[in-house]
Every structure is written in structure tokens, then in C-alpha cells.
Design a protein around this motif. Structure first.
Motif, short mmCIF file in Angstrom:
data_model
loop_
_atom_site.label_atom_id
_atom_site.label_comp_id
_atom_site.label_asym_id
_atom_site.label_seq_id
_atom_site.Cartn_x
_atom_site.Cartn_y
_atom_site.Cartn_z
N ARG A 34 -21.87 -42.62 48.33
CA ARG A 34 -22.46 -43.59 48.78
C ARG A 34 -23.68 -43.63 50.13
O ARG A 34 -23.27 -42.96 50.83
N VAL A 35 -25.10 -44.49 50.14
CA VAL A 35 -25.71 -44.46 50.25
C VAL A 35 -25.25 -45.37 52.13
O VAL A 35 -24.40 -46.07 52.35
N CYS A 36 -26.27 -44.46 53.02
CA CYS A 36 -25.50 -45.13 55.05
C CYS A 36 -26.79 -44.65 55.64
O CYS A 36 -27.37 -44.67 55.32
N PHE A 37 -26.47 -45.55 56.77
CA PHE A 37 -27.27 -45.44 58.72
C PHE A 37 -26.71 -43.87 58.59
O PHE A 37 -26.09 -43.37 58.25
N SER A 38 -27.66 -42.98 59.24
CA SER A 38 -27.31 -42.47 60.03
C SER A 38 -26.23 -42.01 60.97
O SER A 38 -25.44 -41.23 61.38
N SER B 200 -18.75 -49.25 46.95
CA SER B 200 -19.11 -48.91 45.91
C SER B 200 -19.79 -47.35 46.01
O SER B 200 -20.43 -47.48 47.02
N LEU B 201 -19.31 -46.24 45.35
CA LEU B 201 -19.36 -45.33 45.03
C LEU B 201 -19.93 -44.92 44.26
O LEU B 201 -19.58 -45.05 43.07
N PHE B 202 -20.23 -43.41 44.22
CA PHE B 202 -20.13 -42.45 42.36
C PHE B 202 -19.85 -41.44 43.20
O PHE B 202 -19.25 -40.61 44.08
#
Length: 188
Positions: free
Chosen positions: A77-81, A115-117
Motif C-alpha cells: 500500500r501507499v504510505c508516508f516515508s 486497502s492493499l495490493f
């Protein structure tokens, strides 16, 4: 190779928060009244380790989470650094993200799941598609990716769709920060 710890401390706060140990916690405790041995409890509640985060909200939806579940080893998933940023693992219903035009979709079953891929490649394809219509997506969600290790002790995962997307309905004890296997910048 070591397996990350999946446990997490609980909180007295009704909202999820990042605690001192770096895990997210949600108060999912139920109050159980002691019943004398000679009396049968009217409706005994059983607390299990498989209580879902956001169970109160999820229970408002029929068939949530879906009955057809799948086993996944990893999710992206998208995340912050900063991996400890509380926004990284909160579902959309909790983040209350608005669309650019100021409208937010009504809460639904999957809005309380993470939400994941199924692969980094499929996540990247989805992010590129989103960026065509939502230029502020990376500011709201982060410009890095995270790969988390998941198994049956983490929660209930839905079957991935044709784009590799699936939902993880987390168990209350699951600590996604402890399950991080990899973090990196999104190559877009």
C-alpha cells in the motif's frame, strides 16, 4: 529470517492512535458482568482474540466482512516515508478523506478495511491511474510504499480483484507497523 510481532497494546481511546510502542491501538473491549455460579447468564458475550478493529462500525453493514476470504502472504500500500505516521494504516472511513470536489463517499463495508495490493507492480499501476485525476493523491496518502507480512493471525483478507486490490479487515490485536517487511519510494 524473523517474523514480525503482530501484537499491539490496546487503548482506552475509542479512536485509533499510535501508542508509545509504535503500534496502532483501538479500544475494542467489551464489558462482561460476572454471573453467580447458580445463575445462567442471559446473553453471555465471549471475547476472542479475533475481534475486528472497528467491529462496531462494521457490524452496521450486512455481510461485512465478505464471507469469501483469501490467504495472502504480503500486501502493498501507499504510505508516508515515516512508517510510524498514523495515517499509513488507517482505513478511509477513519481518515475521512474528501475528494477534490469536497464530496466524500458514504461509508461502506470496505471503507473500514485497510486497502492493499497483491504486488508492488499492481499498486504502482493503480497509483498512476489515480494521479491522472487526483493530483494531490501523493500529498494525502504518501509517496512511498510499504510491504506488510500478513497471515491468518492479522485479520480477514478478501479475494483480490482483477487489479490485485484486496481488503484486510484487521483483528484488534494486529500491529501493522510490526508487520512491515519493506518500505521504499514509489517509482512512478
Amino acid at each position: 529470517m524473523t517474523t514480525p510481532s503482530r501484537g499491539g497494546a490496546s487503548s482506552d481511546s475509542p479512536q485509533p492512535k499510535l501508542n508509545d510502542s509504535g503500534s496502532f491501538s483501538v479500544n475494542t473491549a467489551k464489558i462482561i458482568t460476572a454471573v453467580p455460579a447458580n445463575e445462567a447468564p442471559a446473553q453471555a458475550q465471549v471475547i476472542t482474540s479475533n475481534a475486528l478493529k472497528y467491529q462496531a462500525e462494521i457490524s452496521k453493514f450486512t455481510g461485512c466482512p465478505p464471507k469469501q476470504l483469501a490467504d495472502h502472504t504480503y500486501g502493498f500500500r501507499v504510505c508516508f516515508s515515516d512508517i510510524s505516521d498514523p495515517r499509513n494504516f488507517l482505513p478511509n472511513a477513519i481518515l475521512d478523506l474528501n475528494r477534490l470536489d469536497g464530496r466524500a463517499p458514504p461509508p461502506c463495508c470496505s471503507s473500514y478495511a485497510v486497502s492493499l495490493f497483491s504486488s508492488l507492480e499492481l499498486l504502482s499501476v493503480r497509483v498512476k491511474a489515480i494521479l491522472k485525476t487526483n493530483k494531490k493523491f501523493l500529498q494525502k496518502k504518501g509517496d512511498h510504499y510499504v510491504k506488510i507480512s500478513i497471515d491468518a493471525t492479522c485479520g480477514r483478507s478478501t479475494v483480490a480483484d482483477t487489479h490485485g486490490h484486496f481488503d484486510l479487515f484487521e483483528y484488534a490485536h494486529f500491529n501493522p507497523v510490526a508487520a512491515v517487511a519493506e518500505v521504499g519510494g514509489l517509482a512512478l
